[in-house]
Each structure stands twice: as structure tokens, then as C-alpha cells.
Design an enzyme around this catalytic site. Sequence first.
Site, PDB file in Angstrom:
ATOM      1  N   ILE A  59       0.831  -1.210   0.000  1.00  0.00           N
ATOM      2  CA  ILE A  59       0.000   0.000   0.000  1.00  0.00           C
ATOM      3  C   ILE A  59       0.862   1.255   0.000  1.00  0.00           C
ATOM      4  CG2 ILE A  59      -0.260  -0.228   2.528  1.00  0.00           C
ATOM      5  CD1 ILE A  59      -3.044   1.161   2.207  1.00  0.00           C
ATOM      6  N   CYS A  60       0.325   2.314  -0.582  1.00  0.00           N
ATOM      7  CA  CYS A  60       0.942   3.648  -0.546  1.00  0.00           C
ATOM      8  C   CYS A  60       2.216   3.658  -1.397  1.00  0.00           C
ATOM      9  CB  CYS A  60       1.187   4.046   0.895  1.00  0.00           C
ATOM     10  SG  CYS A  60       1.594   5.779   1.188  1.00  0.00           S
TER      11      CYS A  60
END
Lengths: 181, 181
Positions: free
Chosen positions: B100-101
Site C-alpha cells: 500500500i501507498c
Amino acid sequence: MKPVLVIMAPGFEEIELTAPIDILRRLDYEVVTAGLESRTVKGAHGITMQADSLLVDAEEKNFAAIVLPGGPASWTLRDTPRVKKLVQEFADAGKLVAAICAAPIALEAAGVLKEHRVTCYPSVKAELTSAAEVSGEPAVTDGSLVTGRGPGAALAFGYALAAALGTTEEKVAQLKADMCF
Amino acid sequence: MKPVLVIMAPGFEEIELTAPIDILRRLDYEVVTAGLESRTVKGAHGITMQADSLLVDAEEKNFAAIVLPGGPASWTLRDTPRVKKLVQEFADAGKLVAAICAAPIALEAAGVLKEHRVTCYPSVKAELTSAAEVSGEPAVTDGSLVTGRGPGAALAFGYALAAALGTTEEKVAQLKADMCF
């Protein structure tokens, strides 16, 4: 700006603890996490986190707000006289008092909900007998009370808390965008 | 069901670490958090958390999935040969690989993005040169890759990961409701 006090009791809901701290620190608010009996505190889903301080040591600071994350910790917060007294002192001084999920039961026990609009986890709604209205919104700010509904609303609760502390609408909107909210 | 491995590198984004673990443990998945060099790891916003294990000790287990939370930790994950090798092994075995991110940069470095649709934090989009498409969606599942956009999408990423692990749509919908999402 005075710091924000976040109480860490065993069984805190991890997202409800993390999201408001994360949001406030991104906005450069000083946040102090305080454990009730220990600086090492285990959350409701087995994540152990370290508090910055013990509550007894943190109490000497002059805080702008108190934040109570929910989860099973909520009942401990409600039944801890030191927390009850702190909540009453913050409310009496017109300082921000914030609680999410089941933690508003600690505000009810401290007698600070009176005539306020709040939100909370659905299953504890019936316990908030002194509130003017218990809404189903993710986050509610009414006067100096900020409440949140549950872990899925923890970011909304954090943003509402930031706004209640004086962060401008533009800055909150920018942070939401920066966080891909 | 085999456990899920979550890598904790210094500077992990706290919401991105907490939300997927919280969601998976609510659904009774076994989750093992593993620190790279230490079991005590400090997040990007000053919250220190304890890993269940050191990565070197966790590696002997047979996992169903590997999860890489983002934040400044993403660059450490990308540049740690042991993480790169693990990501490649999981991908080669057809196991779930989730990031994620900014953490999808570690998947790019491991060469596992090829021809996949992914999402990521906007500022690292240009680095994912081998992906088929980098979308702006909160969470994307494509084959055995699950990616999330940023901290504000950490819950969506957690729900997508649960679905990819085999949780039924009904169960995910019920959990979202239970969490007031």
C-alpha cells in the site's frame, strides 16, 4: 498550542487509536499517549504499542484536549476514577473531550454528555441516556465534544478533531487529499 | 488457513499497518508481524509498535500472503535484499503479495508487477514502470497482487486483502457494517 492527551487502556481499538494520532501529528499538533498502568499496552486485535508516558506522569502537562479511543478499553476507561475525573476537569475547563466507538460511555459516566449531540458505536447507543441526540453519523462535533462512531469512522473522527482544534477547513481538505481519503 | 506475514520496517505508516491486521484478525486470519532488525519498530508518526517476531525467525513459517505497509518504510523494504527475495518467492509460488501507498515500489524492484493493474500513492506512480496500469482507485486486486493507495484507503485495502484471501463478499460486507465503515 497545548498538546493533546490520548489515553491508552488495554484492549484499545488499534485503528481508533492510530488514526487520530497520525492525523494530528501530520498537522504538527503535539500528541502525548498515556498508558493507565503501563507504557506497553496491548490493543484489541493483539497489536502492542508503546505509550509516550504513564497517565500519572502526563497529568502535570497542560493539555488542549483529551481523546478516548474505543474497543474493549472503553469499559476500563469508564470505570477508572482517574479518567473520569480528568474528563470532568477537561469539560469544566471548556477543553475538547473526544471519544469514539464505545468510549462515549466514559463520557456518560463522567456526566459530560448532557444536552449534547453525539455519535457512538450502535450497540452502546442506549447507554448514552443523557445525550440530547445520538446520531448515526461517522463523526459529530457539538461544542467541545467530538465523538466518532467506530473503527471505520476513525479517520473521519480524526479530521473532526483536527477541525475542532482549530485547523482550517482548507488544511483539513488538503490533508484528506494527501492521505488519499 | 496459512498465516499472513506483515513486514514492519522503521517508518511504517501506522494506519496502513494497523488497518489490514485489525481487519484480518477480526476475520480470524492468523497474522504474524515481523520486524526487519528489531521487534520494536517506530512508525512514521512516532507510534512505536511491537512485532510478533523478527523476520529471520518468521521466515520458517509457511505463509499465505505477504503484506507491505507504506510510509518512509517503503524505501527500506525496496532496498532490503531479504524482502525482495521473499516477495519474489511469494509471487513465484502464486501466493498473495500486497502493498500500500509507496510500498508498491518494493514490488517493482522485485520484478513482480509485470502486466498487473495496481494502485499506489500518487507521488510514486511514475516509478511503477512495469505495471500494466496504475489506477487511482483506493484498492486494486489483480491476480495475486493487492495494492492500496494511501493511509486514507487503508481500510479499503484491508477489505480487498480479506476478499483476496477468500473471505466471502457477504462476510466482508458484514464486517464493514460492524466496523461502521
